[in-house]
Design a protein around this motif. Structure first.
Motif, PDB file in Angstrom:
ATOM      1  N   ALA A 136       0.816  -1.215   0.000  1.00  0.00           N
ATOM      2  CA  ALA A 136       0.000   0.000   0.000  1.00  0.00           C
ATOM      3  C   ALA A 136       0.850   1.266   0.000  1.00  0.00           C
ATOM      4  O   ALA A 136       0.325   2.350  -0.235  1.00  0.00           O
ATOM      5  CB  ALA A 136      -0.936  -0.001   1.202  1.00  0.00           C
ATOM      6  N   GLY A 137       2.137   1.118   0.260  1.00  0.00           N
ATOM      7  CA  GLY A 137       3.032   2.265   0.127  1.00  0.00           C
ATOM      8  C   GLY A 137       3.333   2.610  -1.314  1.00  0.00           C
ATOM      9  O   GLY A 137       3.839   3.695  -1.614  1.00  0.00           O
ATOM     10  N   ARG A 138       2.983   1.672  -2.234  1.00  0.00           N
ATOM     11  CA  ARG A 138       3.296   1.882  -3.653  1.00  0.00           C
ATOM     12  C   ARG A 138       2.066   1.919  -4.544  1.00  0.00           C
ATOM     13  O   ARG A 138       2.078   2.550  -5.593  1.00  0.00           O
ATOM     14  CB  ARG A 138       4.228   0.768  -4.143  1.00  0.00           C
ATOM     15  CG  ARG A 138       5.633   0.827  -3.542  1.00  0.00           C
ATOM     16  CD  ARG A 138       6.390  -0.449  -3.846  1.00  0.00           C
ATOM     17  NE  ARG A 138       5.909  -1.548  -3.005  1.00  0.00           N
ATOM     18  CZ  ARG A 138       6.168  -2.825  -3.224  1.00  0.00           C
ATOM     19  NH1 ARG A 138       6.870  -3.180  -4.293  1.00  0.00           N
ATOM     20  NH2 ARG A 138       5.727  -3.757  -2.405  1.00  0.00           N
ATOM     21  N   ILE A 139       1.003   1.211  -4.152  1.00  0.00           N
ATOM     22  CA  ILE A 139      -0.194   1.136  -4.981  1.00  0.00           C
ATOM     23  C   ILE A 139      -1.442   1.343  -4.132  1.00  0.00           C
ATOM     24  O   ILE A 139      -1.406   1.229  -2.912  1.00  0.00           O
ATOM     25  CB  ILE A 139      -0.303  -0.232  -5.704  1.00  0.00           C
ATOM     26  CG1 ILE A 139      -0.430  -1.372  -4.690  1.00  0.00           C
ATOM     27  CG2 ILE A 139       0.875  -0.449  -6.652  1.00  0.00           C
ATOM     28  CD1 ILE A 139      -0.737  -2.724  -5.314  1.00  0.00           C
ATOM     29  N   ALA A 140      -2.539   1.649  -4.805  1.00  0.00           N
ATOM     30  CA  ALA A 140      -3.837   1.738  -4.133  1.00  0.00           C
ATOM     31  C   ALA A 140      -4.436   0.342  -4.066  1.00  0.00           C
ATOM     32  O   ALA A 140      -4.467  -0.375  -5.077  1.00  0.00           O
ATOM     33  CB  ALA A 140      -4.761   2.675  -4.898  1.00  0.00           C
ATOM     34  N   LEU A 141      -4.904  -0.058  -2.892  1.00  0.00           N
ATOM     35  CA  LEU A 141      -5.486  -1.394  -2.778  1.00  0.00           C
ATOM     36  C   LEU A 141      -6.556  -1.424  -1.698  1.00  0.00           C
ATOM     37  O   LEU A 141      -6.578  -0.597  -0.782  1.00  0.00           O
ATOM     38  CB  LEU A 141      -4.408  -2.450  -2.510  1.00  0.00           C
ATOM     39  CG  LEU A 141      -3.617  -2.388  -1.198  1.00  0.00           C
ATOM     40  CD1 LEU A 141      -4.327  -3.122  -0.070  1.00  0.00           C
ATOM     41  CD2 LEU A 141      -2.233  -2.999  -1.384  1.00  0.00           C
ATOM     42  N   VAL A 142      -7.450  -2.379  -1.841  1.00  0.00           N
ATOM     43  CA  VAL A 142      -8.462  -2.645  -0.818  1.00  0.00           C
ATOM     44  C   VAL A 142      -8.610  -4.149  -0.687  1.00  0.00           C
ATOM     45  O   VAL A 142      -8.747  -4.859  -1.684  1.00  0.00           O
ATOM     46  CB  VAL A 142      -9.816  -1.970  -1.157  1.00  0.00           C
ATOM     47  CG1 VAL A 142     -10.314  -2.360  -2.531  1.00  0.00           C
ATOM     48  CG2 VAL A 142     -10.874  -2.312  -0.109  1.00  0.00           C
ATOM     49  N   TRP A 143      -8.530  -4.634   0.550  1.00  0.00           N
ATOM     50  CA  TRP A 143      -8.839  -6.029   0.863  1.00  0.00           C
ATOM     51  C   TRP A 143      -9.975  -6.006   1.872  1.00  0.00           C
ATOM     52  O   TRP A 143      -9.952  -5.225   2.824  1.00  0.00           O
ATOM     53  CB  TRP A 143      -7.622  -6.736   1.477  1.00  0.00           C
ATOM     54  CG  TRP A 143      -7.932  -8.145   1.917  1.00  0.00           C
ATOM     55  CD1 TRP A 143      -7.866  -9.269   1.155  1.00  0.00           C
ATOM     56  CD2 TRP A 143      -8.399  -8.560   3.204  1.00  0.00           C
ATOM     57  NE1 TRP A 143      -8.262 -10.367   1.881  1.00  0.00           N
ATOM     58  CE2 TRP A 143      -8.605  -9.966   3.151  1.00  0.00           C
ATOM     59  CE3 TRP A 143      -8.681  -7.893   4.395  1.00  0.00           C
ATOM     60  CZ2 TRP A 143      -9.052 -10.694   4.243  1.00  0.00           C
ATOM     61  CZ3 TRP A 143      -9.144  -8.620   5.485  1.00  0.00           C
ATOM     62  CH2 TRP A 143      -9.312 -10.009   5.406  1.00  0.00           C
ATOM     63  N   ALA A 144     -10.984  -6.825   1.628  1.00  0.00           N
ATOM     64  CA  ALA A 144     -12.141  -6.828   2.528  1.00  0.00           C
ATOM     65  C   ALA A 144     -12.745  -8.217   2.592  1.00  0.00           C
ATOM     66  O   ALA A 144     -12.633  -9.007   1.646  1.00  0.00           O
ATOM     67  CB  ALA A 144     -13.186  -5.819   2.062  1.00  0.00           C
ATOM     68  N   GLY A 185      -2.216   3.626  -1.184  1.00  0.00           N
ATOM     69  CA  GLY A 185      -2.752   3.542   0.174  1.00  0.00           C
ATOM     70  C   GLY A 185      -3.622   2.314   0.311  1.00  0.00           C
ATOM     71  O   GLY A 185      -4.039   1.710  -0.689  1.00  0.00           O
ATOM     72  N   ARG A 186      -3.887   1.946   1.537  1.00  0.00           N
ATOM     73  CA  ARG A 186      -4.784   0.818   1.817  1.00  0.00           C
ATOM     74  C   ARG A 186      -6.140   1.382   2.196  1.00  0.00           C
ATOM     75  O   ARG A 186      -6.283   2.068   3.219  1.00  0.00           O
ATOM     76  CB  ARG A 186      -4.221  -0.076   2.916  1.00  0.00           C
ATOM     77  CG  ARG A 186      -5.071  -1.300   3.149  1.00  0.00           C
ATOM     78  CD  ARG A 186      -4.371  -2.371   3.932  1.00  0.00           C
ATOM     79  NE  ARG A 186      -5.241  -3.525   4.107  1.00  0.00           N
ATOM     80  CZ  ARG A 186      -4.869  -4.665   4.696  1.00  0.00           C
ATOM     81  NH1 ARG A 186      -3.642  -4.796   5.173  1.00  0.00           N
ATOM     82  NH2 ARG A 186      -5.716  -5.669   4.796  1.00  0.00           N
ATOM     83  N   TYR A 187      -7.129   1.109   1.386  1.00  0.00           N
ATOM     84  CA  TYR A 187      -8.462   1.665   1.563  1.00  0.00           C
ATOM     85  C   TYR A 187      -9.419   0.612   2.120  1.00  0.00           C
ATOM     86  O   TYR A 187      -9.189  -0.585   1.981  1.00  0.00           O
ATOM     87  CB  TYR A 187      -9.000   2.183   0.227  1.00  0.00           C
ATOM     88  CG  TYR A 187      -8.210   3.330  -0.350  1.00  0.00           C
ATOM     89  CD1 TYR A 187      -8.572   4.650  -0.098  1.00  0.00           C
ATOM     90  CD2 TYR A 187      -7.088   3.101  -1.147  1.00  0.00           C
ATOM     91  CE1 TYR A 187      -7.853   5.709  -0.635  1.00  0.00           C
ATOM     92  CE2 TYR A 187      -6.353   4.149  -1.681  1.00  0.00           C
ATOM     93  CZ  TYR A 187      -6.732   5.453  -1.425  1.00  0.00           C
ATOM     94  OH  TYR A 187      -6.004   6.489  -1.945  1.00  0.00           O
TER      95      TYR A 187
END
Length: 238
Positions: free
Chosen positions: A109-117, A229-231
């Motif tokens: 998440a320091g390099r790409i936008a991501l979401v895990w849920a 960031g981690r969304y």
């Protein structure tokens, strides 16, 4: 206005969620599936205009903007590494992942936008926010989370119930859990705050599994082009 479709990679395309994602994405002009990845070598290389790749061929997929991953825990690492390498977003609903994989998500998440849920229902995302707000507003009240699913679901409490519990904890509550397994219930989550002489009840009922695929596609649209960031799903509701 940019009318270029968002290019999607569907990872875990042979599963129930993968099939729903392919079907629903085909109905949305704002999305274009450029690759579908399955565990074993596909019997057909192109299905309805979509190229298929085996998991072992992941490095050779064409350019994409966001990957949507609903696979197995061992499938998360390679698709996360590919997204980080290419600098593109990742939406993952793969469950049962390890603490090390959670740490890898935080690092990426320091390099790409991501979401895990654990749950991509937009209604559940709203419920989680309401639970946190209720817990903040009702200090000292009892908090109980009751979840119901079909008889074949093995984990209890469900991942969604635990996520709602985390929201309650963030608001200062100490949640208790109960699980029911009956019939073909897709998913029901009931959160109750109880004080002296009164109670507040918050509930979400799923009547179609398509809501999870629609939520993941919504998250992919919102994630495309976002800062690293981690969304959370609730961060992407707008």
């Amino acid at each position: 206005m940019n009318n270029t479709p968002i290019r999607l990679l569907i990872h875990g395309a042979s599963g129930r969620m993968g099939q729903a994602l392919l079907r629903l994405a085909a109905e949305d002009a704002s999305l274009q599936v450029v690759a579908a990845v399955v565990r074993k070598p596909p019997t057909q290389r192109v299905v309805e205009g979509i190229p298929y790749f085996a998991a072992s061929e992941l490095a050779g997929v064409p350019a994409f903007d966001v990957a949507i991953d609903f696979s197995l825990p061992e499938g998360l690492d390679p698709v996360l590494a590919l997204c980080a390498e290419r600098g593109v977003g990742l939406v993952s609903g793969t469950t049962g992942i390890s603490d090390a994989q959670q740490a890898a998500l935080n690092s990426a998440a320091g390099r790409i936008a991501l979401v895990w849920a654990t749950n991509f229902s937009l209604g559940v995302a709203v419920l989680a926010e309401l639970v946190e707000r209720a817990a903040q507003a009702l200090p000292g009240w009892d908090c109980d989370i009751v979840e119901s699913h079909h008889v074949h679901k093995k984990d209890a409490p469900s991942g969604t119930a635990l996520t709602l519990g985390e929201s309650a904890v963030q608001g200062g509550a100490a949640p208790r859990y109960a699980s029911l397994r009956a019939g073909d219930i897709i998913g029901e989550h009931f959160v109750q705050f109880t004080g002296l002489g009164e109670r507040v009840e918050l509930v979400h009922r799923a009547t179609s599994r398509d809501i999870f695929a629609r939520g993941a596609l919504h998250a992919a649209r919102q994630l495309a082009g976002r800062a690293a960031g981690r969304y959370r799903v609730r961060d992407l509701l707008g």
